[in-house]
Design an enzyme around this catalytic site. Sequence first.
Site, PDB file in Angstrom:
ATOM      1  N   ARG A 189       0.862  -1.189   0.000  1.00 52.83           N
ATOM      2  CA  ARG A 189       0.000   0.000   0.000  1.00 52.83           C
ATOM      3  C   ARG A 189       0.894   1.233   0.000  1.00 52.83           C
ATOM      4  O   ARG A 189       1.574   1.495   0.986  1.00 52.83           O
ATOM      5  CB  ARG A 189      -0.886  -0.036   1.263  1.00 52.83           C
ATOM      6  CG  ARG A 189      -2.070   0.902   1.224  1.00 52.83           C
ATOM      7  CD  ARG A 189      -2.748   0.973   2.595  1.00 52.83           C
ATOM      8  NE  ARG A 189      -1.961   1.762   3.514  1.00 52.83           N
ATOM      9  CZ  ARG A 189      -1.907   1.551   4.837  1.00 52.83           C
ATOM     10  NH1 ARG A 189      -2.584   0.569   5.392  1.00 52.83           N
ATOM     11  NH2 ARG A 189      -1.151   2.329   5.605  1.00 52.83           N
ATOM     12  N   HIS A 204      -3.488   4.553   4.988  1.00 54.00           N
ATOM     13  CA  HIS A 204      -4.739   3.789   4.927  1.00 54.00           C
ATOM     14  C   HIS A 204      -5.862   4.604   4.302  1.00 54.00           C
ATOM     15  O   HIS A 204      -6.596   4.135   3.449  1.00 54.00           O
ATOM     16  CB  HIS A 204      -5.135   3.334   6.336  1.00 54.00           C
ATOM     17  CG  HIS A 204      -6.560   2.899   6.473  1.00 54.00           C
ATOM     18  ND1 HIS A 204      -7.041   1.753   5.885  1.00 54.00           N
ATOM     19  CD2 HIS A 204      -7.614   3.463   7.113  1.00 54.00           C
ATOM     20  CE1 HIS A 204      -8.335   1.628   6.160  1.00 54.00           C
ATOM     21  NE2 HIS A 204      -8.703   2.649   6.893  1.00 54.00           N
ATOM     22  N   TYR A 231       3.879   4.800  11.798  1.00 48.54           N
ATOM     23  CA  TYR A 231       4.102   3.359  11.954  1.00 48.54           C
ATOM     24  C   TYR A 231       5.000   2.707  10.906  1.00 48.54           C
ATOM     25  O   TYR A 231       5.248   1.519  10.970  1.00 48.54           O
ATOM     26  CB  TYR A 231       2.765   2.609  12.045  1.00 48.54           C
ATOM     27  CG  TYR A 231       1.785   2.880  10.915  1.00 48.54           C
ATOM     28  CD1 TYR A 231       1.905   2.223   9.697  1.00 48.54           C
ATOM     29  CD2 TYR A 231       0.744   3.796  11.078  1.00 48.54           C
ATOM     30  CE1 TYR A 231       1.015   2.478   8.662  1.00 48.54           C
ATOM     31  CE2 TYR A 231      -0.153   4.060  10.052  1.00 48.54           C
ATOM     32  CZ  TYR A 231      -0.014   3.394   8.853  1.00 48.54           C
ATOM     33  OH  TYR A 231      -0.899   3.646   7.836  1.00 48.54           O
TER      34      TYR A 231
END
Lengths: 327, 330
Positions: B248, B252, B261
Amino acid sequence: MAVISFIDAITMAMREEMRRDPGVFVLGEDVGVRGGVFRATVGLIEEFGEERVIDTPLAESAIVGVGIGAAAYGMRPIAEIQFADFIMPAVNQIVSEAAKMRYRSNGDWTCPITIRAPFGGGVHGALYHSQSVEAMFTNVPGLKVVAPSTPYDAKGLLKAAIRDNDPVLFFEHKRCYRLIKGEVPEEDYVLPIGKADVKREGTDITVISYGLTLHFCLQAAEKLAQEGISAHVLDLRTLYPLDKEAIVEAASKTGKVLIVHEDNKEGGVGGEVAAIIAEHCLFDLDAPIKRLCGPDVPAMPYSPPMEKYFMLNPDKVLEAMRDLAHF
Amino acid sequence: MTSKRHEEVGLTDAQVLEMYYYMLLARKIDERQWLLNRAGKVPFVISCQGQEAAQVGAAFALEKGKDYLCPYYRDLGLVLVFGQSARDCMLSAFAKAEDPNSGGRQMPGHFGGKKWNILTGSSPVTTQVPHAVGIALAGKMQKKDHVVYTSFGEGSSNQGDFHEGANFAGVHKLPVIFFCENNKYAISVPLKKQLGCESVADRAIGYGFPGVSVDGNDPIEVYRVTKEAVERARSGQGPTLIEAVMYRLVPHSSDDDDRTYRTREEVEEAKKKDPILVFGNYLKEVGLLDDAKEQELLSRVQKEVDEATDYAEQAPYPTPESTLTHVYGE
């Protein structure tokens, strides 16, 4: 007209609908060869084969979720949850999916699934085979919740549920299955979902109930009549959306209302019924709205004295009705 | 010149160029939605960036107008191939009445449309998996030969609905393709904290059907394995689990900050394998694309996205009162 049991009326409704429409099929645990643990689907696999009477893996979310997919495609699945207590793993599928498919797709997709679930206690079923879980689903627009009390209503409403273009959660009180018998026509008929039914005409007090406790109310009304008190008994039949008009009419008729259900009191269906009455006909009332319900404990215990304490019965209902009449 | 791998799997030159077009279109719609979000014009974006090759490769292996999709929220590339347009996607981003997915009721990425055989989806993840199994079951009962394709992230492969649905399909040998887009993160939680087994594909063995891992950055490979799964499904051999491994490339969603993160170095490393870049290079190596042709394609896509954006921005909202419609059937 033949007199048959509540459960036979359920079976009859499914058999007739499966004969009428090849899109109707049954899926659930033990519904096939065993004919259901309560025997509600007995004889169906013999007549319709295992393709339309599917013994599923033991997984409630899949039973409902697979049914939803088939319903969206255009089939008419009847998903059986073996005990209402075990519906919890399927709640996401019922509430997030079935109930919202039409709305979230702006009317493009629909979900004509019927989910049957035996509920209620008094069968030594303890905490996890006795629950009334209907209140969890009576705040979910998009879903219809039905809980008939007589064999006649059970047949007509189950057939209506199967034909309905929206998801219907169909609760069957398991104590009613063999205890309650009544006249049921052999021919095809459907009853309207969303309509309550006056089960007894009366003039002094109004009692509103559904499921097994409706019968306790009728028995108590019979006894009260001998004391000169006339009770009007309304069977809700559909718990969501409620038949507001019938509730207001029944309440206004006598001005004294008792709401009776086996489910625990706080947050139960009775609270909504009381709110409807308070909102629409408060000034027709001659007494505070009373509720007689199961106690607010997590569920029904196994030990007989405890189960008996939890359960309502005709005597408990009689006392509450008499008290209200004398208010 | 590199060998034409696409011909070996049965894809024509025209088809691979079309695949590239859809990948670009998905990427450019996505990028535009981020710009619109940062400009305060659309409230939310959820991305497909880095996953276009897998989505488009898989879509090409399916039959439009016959097969069914139960997709998830990142599947922009997939739904474009199945018939949604840039305009449809922008109408959804702007939550306008004409949004074909939901009439502006749902967040973007919640695809659906009966006319394209795309089942309406929701936000609780993985609920679409049992639905796919149900559509396959219905097809089997009605003697139809459609295949149902359902996709989800690797995070979803932990959900009960994945396992319950896969097992049901395995028992009944249903024509379902379980397509996992393993982009390495469930929002912030990396793969190693999510899976007790080595790969998502390993999970298929418990349900009695094959599980295959494939390079999700390579649309030709994804096409090849999906085509095999389609043939298995169509010929009554049952389901297949495909795990397309990818990355990805963006946070998100528009409300996420992935700097909290994962390192920038990790993301930069992944961008070197960006499927748009890699597939573009392949097409150049086999002589199907040059800089001029690429520019022409980019302008075409850009124009589509511009027109879609303008149209959607000016399109009317749903009326406030329409909030009350479509609760139950008439």
